[in-house]
Design an enzyme around this catalytic site. Structure first.
Site, PDB file in Angstrom:
ATOM      1  N   LYS A 132      10.432 -31.558  -6.908  1.00 54.85           N
ATOM      2  CA  LYS A 132      10.526 -30.890  -5.613  1.00 54.85           C
ATOM      3  C   LYS A 132      11.620 -29.835  -5.725  1.00 54.85           C
ATOM      4  O   LYS A 132      12.802 -30.162  -5.802  1.00 54.85           O
ATOM      5  CB  LYS A 132      10.845 -31.903  -4.516  1.00 54.85           C
ATOM      6  CG  LYS A 132      10.726 -31.333  -3.130  1.00 54.85           C
ATOM      7  CD  LYS A 132      10.738 -32.429  -2.091  1.00 54.85           C
ATOM      8  CE  LYS A 132      10.348 -31.926  -0.726  1.00 54.85           C
ATOM      9  NZ  LYS A 132      11.242 -30.918  -0.193  1.00 54.85           N
TER      10      LYS A 132
ATOM     11  N   PHE B  58      13.625  -2.714 -23.074  1.00 53.37           N
ATOM     12  CA  PHE B  58      12.732  -2.996 -21.944  1.00 53.37           C
ATOM     13  C   PHE B  58      13.081  -2.085 -20.760  1.00 53.37           C
ATOM     14  O   PHE B  58      12.211  -1.453 -20.164  1.00 53.37           O
ATOM     15  CB  PHE B  58      12.848  -4.472 -21.545  1.00 53.37           C
ATOM     16  CG  PHE B  58      11.914  -4.871 -20.450  1.00 53.37           C
ATOM     17  CD1 PHE B  58      10.599  -5.237 -20.733  1.00 53.37           C
ATOM     18  CD2 PHE B  58      12.322  -4.856 -19.119  1.00 53.37           C
ATOM     19  CE1 PHE B  58       9.724  -5.588 -19.727  1.00 53.37           C
ATOM     20  CE2 PHE B  58      11.453  -5.194 -18.099  1.00 53.37           C
ATOM     21  CZ  PHE B  58      10.147  -5.568 -18.408  1.00 53.37           C
ATOM     22  N   ASP B  59      14.382  -2.010 -20.467  1.00 55.03           N
ATOM     23  CA  ASP B  59      14.825  -1.162 -19.343  1.00 55.03           C
ATOM     24  C   ASP B  59      14.477   0.310 -19.578  1.00 55.03           C
ATOM     25  O   ASP B  59      14.176   1.041 -18.638  1.00 55.03           O
ATOM     26  CB  ASP B  59      16.329  -1.327 -19.111  1.00 55.03           C
ATOM     27  CG  ASP B  59      16.644  -2.697 -18.518  1.00 55.03           C
ATOM     28  OD1 ASP B  59      15.712  -3.341 -18.007  1.00 55.03           O
ATOM     29  OD2 ASP B  59      17.815  -3.120 -18.589  1.00 55.03           O
TER      30      ASP B  59
ATOM     31  N   ARG C 147       7.108 -19.045   4.622  1.00 55.72           N
ATOM     32  CA  ARG C 147       6.536 -20.170   5.364  1.00 55.72           C
ATOM     33  C   ARG C 147       6.698 -19.982   6.880  1.00 55.72           C
ATOM     34  O   ARG C 147       5.815 -20.336   7.645  1.00 55.72           O
ATOM     35  CB  ARG C 147       7.214 -21.466   4.920  1.00 55.72           C
ATOM     36  CG  ARG C 147       6.749 -22.672   5.663  1.00 55.72           C
ATOM     37  CD  ARG C 147       7.371 -23.932   5.097  1.00 55.72           C
ATOM     38  NE  ARG C 147       6.822 -25.096   5.731  1.00 55.72           N
ATOM     39  CZ  ARG C 147       7.251 -25.611   6.891  1.00 55.72           C
ATOM     40  NH1 ARG C 147       8.250 -25.047   7.510  1.00 55.72           N
ATOM     41  NH2 ARG C 147       6.696 -26.673   7.405  1.00 55.72           N
TER      42      ARG C 147
ATOM     43  N   SER D 212       4.685 -29.560   6.016  1.00 51.41           N
ATOM     44  CA  SER D 212       5.768 -30.135   5.206  1.00 51.41           C
ATOM     45  C   SER D 212       5.331 -31.523   4.737  1.00 51.41           C
ATOM     46  O   SER D 212       4.239 -31.991   5.055  1.00 51.41           O
ATOM     47  CB  SER D 212       7.060 -30.182   6.007  1.00 51.41           C
ATOM     48  OG  SER D 212       6.819 -30.877   7.187  1.00 51.41           O
TER      49      SER D 212
END
Ligand code: IVH
Length: 417
Positions: free
Chosen positions: A116, A37-38, A137, A83
């Site tokens: 969460k 892959f690399d 955020r 939040s």
């Protein structure tokens, strides 16, 4: 190599790399070795550096970073990033359910539960199937444009090829540092004689704001997506939104569950209390959302958080460790606070070395002595505290605790309240 040949090879390499990324991140299948892959990625980077005009903004070579951002541009969120209110008990959750039921005037409704994730909230914007912007955020109203850094996160698609995705939309989720990556990073820090990092969440947050995106790439962050924001009426429920995100190639944690009522929500909470510790990401609770988007809209928001969703936080975790000593902090008002110096212990994803002992009375109440094995508890943002002493394993030569009688800074005789 002619420009035409370069163009063809870039297209072919990008296709192969995207295919393997998709297999790896969406299907958890590795069809080729990391080495191979690399090699593909390196070849792509080489050709792109020989023919810079052919480098596309969604090239998988963006994954290795390289862009340096001196000052992150401030971006105002199209929809504020709010939040959630927290709850800590079944009773609190039943109260929330009561408010939802009342707010929906006894219509039937369902919930959607997710874990969460304890990371850093991020917002991704896609225009015409291309990732155009990634923003933190921040204060909820505006955040930092960290697009170059987000592009190094391999599970974040740089482009989408699904035909049914809207022309322009936003997805939100949580960037996190997998526990194993965090532990390796800390082993390296210690081997280099540096201070270990406190916890995966702060590390992920610091990493996202690094100026050199190639360092960000080396930190192997990951991301789970959990919200779709669009003004098109594409879906009518949150479950459908999640299914769409999965279809479009976003990394959605498979731990969610639709629940018919609050009792099913409580079973979900119970089910994940222990199981969540086997995940590669730190979690500190669950998020409960009303599934219907129309009902979400009807319930609306308070100034700070939605009325249609709530977080349930699991109880603080505790661990046993040795009390190596007590130091004293003198506050601005002259108040002296004893601080427990602990044998470092991993607690809820954080290495805890110190804990509050509040005051002399608390030390007496606990009956703690230096050298004792103590129980340390940590919950959310609260400073860890000592909650118990294992008297049975106390060393035979242990001495009763001697509280200081003079201020360690000015030698004044201390007064106890
Ligand atoms: S939904 C209106 N889902 O928790 C807020 N948030 O206290 C909608 N978080 O800022 C957020 N896992 O960073 C949602 N499955 C999840 C989440 C999640 C973690 C974080 C997020 C948010 C904070 C809310």
């Amino acid at each position: 190599m002619s420009e035409e040949e370069a163009k063809n090879e870039i297209a072919s390499l990008s296709k192969q790399i995207n295919h393997h990324n998709q297999r790896y991140y969406q299907d958890s299948v590795s069809e080729i070795s990391d080495y191979d892959f690399d090699q593909l990625l390196e070849r792509l980077i080489q050709i792109e550096s020989d023919f810079p005009g052919l480098k596309k903004s969604d090239s998988p070579s963006q994954r290795v970073g390289g862009a340096i951002t001196k000052n992150f541009e401030t971006v105002v969120h199209k929809y504020p990033m709010l939040s959630l209110a927290n709850t800590y008990s079944a009773e609190d959750l039943r109260d929330f359910d009561g408010r939802v039921c009342k707010g929906l005037e006894d219509q039937s409704y369902a919930y959607f539960c997710e874990l969460k994730f304890d990371g850093v909230a991020i917002s991704l914007t896609y225009d015409n199937g291309q990732l155009t912007r990634a923003v933190t955020r921040g204060d909820g109203t505006k955040g930092d444009n960290i697009t170059a850094n987000a592009k190094t996160i391999r599970s974040i698609p740089l482009s989408l090829n699904d035909k049914d995705c809207p022309e322009s939309f936003e997805v939100r989720g949580e960037v996190y540092m997998p526990d194993a990556v965090f532990e390796d990073l800390n082993k390296q820090k210690i081997a280099d004689g540096e201070e270990p990092l406190a916890n995966p969440r702060n590390t992920a947050s610091g990493t996202l704001k690094m100026q050199d995106s190639s360092v960000v790439a080396s930190r192997k962050l990951d991301c789970y997506l959990y919200s779709l924001m669009t003004n098109q009426n594409l879906v009518t429920t949150h479950s459908d939104a999640i299914a769409a995100l999965e279809r479009w190639g976003f990394n959605v944690s498979p731990t969610y569950q639709k629940c018919k009522n609050i009792d099913e929500v409580l079973s979900y909470i119970e089910e994940w209390e222990e199981k969540r510790k086997e995940l590669s990401v730190e979690t500190d609770g669950i998020v409960i959302k009303v599934d219907s988007l129309k009902q979400q809209n009807d319930l609306g928001f308070t100034a700070k958080s939605p009325r249609w969703a709530i977080a349930y936080k699991y109880k603080a975790e505790s661990a046993a460790t040795r009390l190596n000593g007590v130091t004293y902090q003198v506050g601005r008002t002259g108040a002296v606070t004893p601080v427990a110096e602990l044998e470092p212990v991993l607690l809820a994803g954080t290495t805890v070395k110190r804990a509050s002992l509040h005051n002399a009375n608390e030390i007496e109440r606990l009956g703690v002595r230096i050298g004792d094995l103590v129980q340390v508890e940590k919950g959310g943002e609260i400073i860890p505290k000592i909650t118990g002493v294992e008297i049975e394993s106390r060393p035979a030569d242990s001495l009763a605790f001697q509280y200081i009688d003079k201020c360690p800074e000015c030698e004044t005789t201390l007064v106890r309240f």
